[in-house]
Scaffold this motif. Structure first.
Motif, PDB file in Angstrom:
ATOM      1  N   LYS A  21      84.546  63.475 -42.905  1.00  0.00           N
ATOM      2  CA  LYS A  21      85.605  62.483 -42.713  1.00  0.00           C
ATOM      3  C   LYS A  21      85.069  61.262 -42.677  1.00  0.00           C
ATOM      4  O   LYS A  21      85.600  60.296 -42.164  1.00  0.00           O
ATOM      5  CB  LYS A  21      85.873  62.643 -41.026  1.00  0.00           C
ATOM      6  N   ASP A  22      84.196  61.030 -43.296  1.00  0.00           N
ATOM      7  CA  ASP A  22      82.996  59.569 -43.485  1.00  0.00           C
ATOM      8  C   ASP A  22      83.139  59.331 -45.272  1.00  0.00           C
ATOM      9  O   ASP A  22      82.014  60.655 -45.102  1.00  0.00           O
ATOM     10  CB  ASP A  22      82.343  58.994 -42.450  1.00  0.00           C
ATOM     11  N   TYR A  23      82.760  57.747 -44.958  1.00  0.00           N
ATOM     12  CA  TYR A  23      82.219  57.688 -46.730  1.00  0.00           C
ATOM     13  C   TYR A  23      81.109  57.116 -46.893  1.00  0.00           C
ATOM     14  O   TYR A  23      80.413  56.142 -47.420  1.00  0.00           O
ATOM     15  CB  TYR A  23      82.800  57.303 -47.942  1.00  0.00           C
ATOM     16  N   ARG A  24      80.943  56.422 -45.746  1.00  0.00           N
ATOM     17  CA  ARG A  24      79.552  55.551 -44.907  1.00  0.00           C
ATOM     18  C   ARG A  24      78.331  55.950 -44.414  1.00  0.00           C
ATOM     19  O   ARG A  24      79.004  56.549 -43.125  1.00  0.00           O
ATOM     20  CB  ARG A  24      80.495  54.186 -43.727  1.00  0.00           C
ATOM     21  N   VAL A  25      77.339  55.551 -44.214  1.00  0.00           N
ATOM     22  CA  VAL A  25      75.974  55.421 -43.804  1.00  0.00           C
ATOM     23  C   VAL A  25      75.335  54.520 -42.883  1.00  0.00           C
ATOM     24  O   VAL A  25      75.461  53.496 -43.394  1.00  0.00           O
ATOM     25  CB  VAL A  25      74.719  56.565 -44.383  1.00  0.00           C
ATOM     26  N   PRO A  26      75.745  54.452 -41.731  1.00  0.00           N
ATOM     27  CA  PRO A  26      75.489  53.492 -40.662  1.00  0.00           C
ATOM     28  C   PRO A  26      73.654  52.972 -40.823  1.00  0.00           C
ATOM     29  O   PRO A  26      73.162  54.289 -41.325  1.00  0.00           O
ATOM     30  CB  PRO A  26      75.770  53.855 -39.247  1.00  0.00           C
ATOM     31  N   GLU A  27      74.003  51.508 -40.406  1.00  0.00           N
ATOM     32  CA  GLU A  27      71.846  50.919 -40.873  1.00  0.00           C
ATOM     33  C   GLU A  27      70.860  51.820 -40.152  1.00  0.00           C
ATOM     34  O   GLU A  27      70.335  52.079 -40.902  1.00  0.00           O
ATOM     35  CB  GLU A  27      72.498  49.621 -40.542  1.00  0.00           C
ATOM     36  N   GLN A  28      71.218  52.568 -38.857  1.00  0.00           N
ATOM     37  CA  GLN A  28      70.273  52.738 -37.742  1.00  0.00           C
ATOM     38  C   GLN A  28      69.865  54.051 -38.929  1.00  0.00           C
ATOM     39  O   GLN A  28      68.623  54.623 -38.793  1.00  0.00           O
ATOM     40  CB  GLN A  28      70.929  52.762 -36.447  1.00  0.00           C
ATOM     41  N   LEU A  29      70.826  55.250 -39.389  1.00  0.00           N
ATOM     42  CA  LEU A  29      70.387  56.271 -40.135  1.00  0.00           C
ATOM     43  C   LEU A  29      69.759  55.850 -41.071  1.00  0.00           C
ATOM     44  O   LEU A  29      68.769  56.768 -41.281  1.00  0.00           O
ATOM     45  CB  LEU A  29      71.367  56.893 -40.348  1.00  0.00           C
ATOM     46  N   MET A  30      69.986  54.558 -41.513  1.00  0.00           N
ATOM     47  CA  MET A  30      69.957  54.593 -42.923  1.00  0.00           C
ATOM     48  C   MET A  30      67.959  54.301 -42.825  1.00  0.00           C
ATOM     49  O   MET A  30      67.047  54.359 -43.432  1.00  0.00           O
ATOM     50  CB  MET A  30      69.980  53.354 -44.265  1.00  0.00           C
ATOM     51  N   ARG A  31      67.885  53.030 -41.729  1.00  0.00           N
ATOM     52  CA  ARG A  31      66.598  53.090 -41.093  1.00  0.00           C
ATOM     53  C   ARG A  31      65.516  54.064 -40.697  1.00  0.00           C
ATOM     54  O   ARG A  31      64.539  53.897 -40.899  1.00  0.00           O
ATOM     55  CB  ARG A  31      66.512  51.606 -40.468  1.00  0.00           C
ATOM     56  N   GLU A  32      66.236  55.087 -40.497  1.00  0.00           N
ATOM     57  CA  GLU A  32      65.340  56.141 -40.329  1.00  0.00           C
ATOM     58  C   GLU A  32      64.578  56.605 -41.039  1.00  0.00           C
ATOM     59  O   GLU A  32      63.060  56.902 -40.959  1.00  0.00           O
ATOM     60  CB  GLU A  32      66.562  56.928 -39.453  1.00  0.00           C
ATOM     61  N   MET A  33      64.991  56.344 -42.396  1.00  0.00           N
ATOM     62  CA  MET A  33      64.258  57.031 -43.279  1.00  0.00           C
ATOM     63  C   MET A  33      65.172  56.449 -45.069  1.00  0.00           C
ATOM     64  O   MET A  33      65.890  57.004 -45.023  1.00  0.00           O
ATOM     65  CB  MET A  33      64.856  58.517 -43.143  1.00  0.00           C
ATOM     66  N   ARG A  34      63.920  55.960 -45.616  1.00  0.00           N
ATOM     67  CA  ARG A  34      65.289  55.075 -46.866  1.00  0.00           C
ATOM     68  C   ARG A  34      65.204  55.681 -47.732  1.00  0.00           C
ATOM     69  O   ARG A  34      65.774  56.192 -48.485  1.00  0.00           O
ATOM     70  CB  ARG A  34      63.520  53.680 -47.562  1.00  0.00           C
ATOM     71  N   SER A  35      64.591  57.104 -47.644  1.00  0.00           N
ATOM     72  CA  SER A  35      65.430  57.713 -48.571  1.00  0.00           C
ATOM     73  C   SER A  35      66.763  58.642 -48.712  1.00  0.00           C
ATOM     74  O   SER A  35      66.493  59.602 -49.461  1.00  0.00           O
ATOM     75  CB  SER A  35      63.952  58.712 -49.106  1.00  0.00           C
ATOM     76  N   SER A  36      66.953  57.928 -47.669  1.00  0.00           N
ATOM     77  CA  SER A  36      68.396  58.541 -47.337  1.00  0.00           C
ATOM     78  C   SER A  36      69.810  57.874 -48.358  1.00  0.00           C
ATOM     79  O   SER A  36      70.855  57.811 -48.062  1.00  0.00           O
ATOM     80  CB  SER A  36      68.896  58.130 -45.926  1.00  0.00           C
ATOM     81  N   VAL A  37      68.849  56.950 -49.214  1.00  0.00           N
ATOM     82  CA  VAL A  37      69.146  56.589 -50.992  1.00  0.00           C
ATOM     83  C   VAL A  37      69.520  57.549 -51.139  1.00  0.00           C
ATOM     84  O   VAL A  37      70.903  57.594 -52.033  1.00  0.00           O
ATOM     85  CB  VAL A  37      68.509  55.599 -51.110  1.00  0.00           C
TER      86      VAL A  37
END
Ligand code: EPZ
Length: 417
Positions: A79-95
């Protein structure tokens, strides 16, 4: 914050089971978005980085559950296509979610992954290749905004065989119009595992493990069940632990083919290595020998993730070794901490000269990154006296219950909260 306390000097003996590969399961979890269905993934390690990926999947609308080492992801209601900052910062390989979200949603908004302890971790190769697939990408306010009404196949040449870029391009091209060719790709076993996972989903990918990958775009992908390959870096880390203490340790559930460069270095150190179908036994009874040069390289060269653990072993070799870190800009943060334990190491840019010393002595040290933390544990196993390691959260990102596994092998080690 937890600390690990080690009373050094025990010789390791016994067997240790190797978990599924962290660096295989992370891109595979990103791929679960693509089939809009059921994904059953076996042999998943219980690691902080895996939990971080599961949080992102749930944020996007997936239903996630873990049953022991099996993870089940239902991606039928994204239902979404965005990954919020705090989740991205958890793990940089979330790219790595960039390629799969674009593939599935034709839009993606991710906050910039940013650097980490081992370097700035740029993603220019990822973005350049995704643009060559016709994906519109704007970078602003620390975010990456992607739009792809269509994704058109292309012939892409990577300037460097980046693992993450290779994975992101595969995930973005798997349902593109036409056949994409990527050259000078990473050849890591984790890329092969991603190809196998996607092909089991109905994709048409070939060439993983070689320098050229071909991806024939398909319309639809279906439910899948898969078992993740063993973690070659976790397995190598336990062999390095046995090498430094001078014991005999058998690692099980590994693919010896994936560890050949590490085995060669350990043999050069004077270790005896016995290889069977999916086990490796290392024993060291003679004096540790230095290794002329270890140069970290893309697979199948010596893995950069084993540079720090191997350096710890070399601090006690009878002679001088050289390590050249050609992959990451800043991956010697463990050197200062090893020197607090009595190691004799000189760093000049990306080259470290390790002069073997008679002994290491226990000290209070800080884990600054995942593999550097593992290196401090290995050094602590052989040091005289007690070593206290802070920053254990770094180690927990990539090693499941490291203190329990080492205690089973005879180490005097405990976690103190
Ligand atoms: C993967 O990182 C692994 N992580 C790393 O493991 C591993 O050390 C690395 O590959 C190399 O094997 C995962 O798989 C989750 P790269 P990745 O893209 O994909 C530069 C661990 O300890 N580069 O191959 O980020 C980059 O700065 C982790 O488990 C660009 O310049 O590695 C680095 O110097 C640490 N531009 C080099 O390439 C780009 O767009 C290698 O990076 C991408 C990368």
């Amino acid at each position: 914050m937890s600390r690990i306390v080690i009373a050094g000097g025990n010789i390791l003996e016994g067997e240790v089971n190797v978990n599924g590969a962290k660096n295989a399961v992370l891109p595979i979890l990103a791929a679960t978005i693509l089939n809009g269905g059921i994904n059953v993934i076996h042999n998943c390690p219980e690691l902080k980085d895996v939990s971080a990926s599961l949080q992102i999947l749930e944020f996007l609308g997936c239903e996630v559950k873990r049953q022991g080492k099996t993870i089940i992801v239902d991606s039928s209601n994204i239902k979404d296509y965005r990954v919020p900052e705090q989740l991205m910062r958890e793990m940089r390989s979330s790219v790595i979610f960039l390629g799969s979200i674009i593939s599935k949603c034709r839009k993606a908004v991710l906050s910039y992954p940013g650097g980490c302890e081992i370097g700035p971790r740029p993603i220019d190769l990822h973005l350049k290749a995704l643009r060559q697939l016709g994906i519109k990408i704007n970078e602003a306010h620390g975010y990456i905004y992607c739009d792809a009404a269509r994704i058109d196949a292309n012939d892409i040449n990577l300037n460097f065989p980046s693992v993450g870029a290779t994975e992101n391009i595969i995930l973005a091209a798997v349902m593109a119009n036409g056949t994409t060719i990527i050259r000078n790709v990473a050849k890591e076993p984790e890329i092969v595992d991603l190809q196998d996972y996607l092909n089991a989903m109905g994709a048409k990918i070939s060439g993983a493990g070689t320098s050229v990958i071909k991806i024939e775009g398909v319309e639809k992908l279906h439910d899948v069940e898969h078992t993740v390959i063993p973690d070659r870096i976790e397995g190598s880390t336990y062999l390095a632990a046995a090498a430094i203490t001078g014991g005999t340790v058998k690692i099980t559930n590994v693919n010896p083919e994936h560890l050949q460069a590490v085995l060669a270095a350990l043999r050069e150190c004077g270790c005896k290595i016995y290889v069977e179908k999916n086990t490796i036994t290392l024993s060291r009874t003679s004096t540790l020998q230095p290794v002329d040069v270890i140069r970290t390289l893309p697979y199948p060269g010596f893995p950069t993730d084993m540079q720090a653990p191997m350096m710890s072993v070399l601090t006690l070799a009878r002679g001088t070794s050289i390590i050249s870190e050609t992959i990451f800009e800043n991956r010697f943060k463990h050197v200062e901490e090893l020197m607090r334990m009595g190691a004799d190491i000189m760093v000049d840019g990306r080259v470290a000269v390790i002069r073997g010393v008679e002994k290491l002595t226990g000290a209070n040290v800080n884990a600054m990154d995942l593999r550097g933390g593992a290196a401090l544990v290995i050094a602590g196993l052989a040091a005289e006296g007690s070593t206290v390691i802070e920053g254990v959260h770094h180690i927990d990102r990539g090693y499941e219950k490291i203190e329990d596994k080492l205690r089973l092998l005879g180490a005097d080690i405990k976690r103190v909260d």
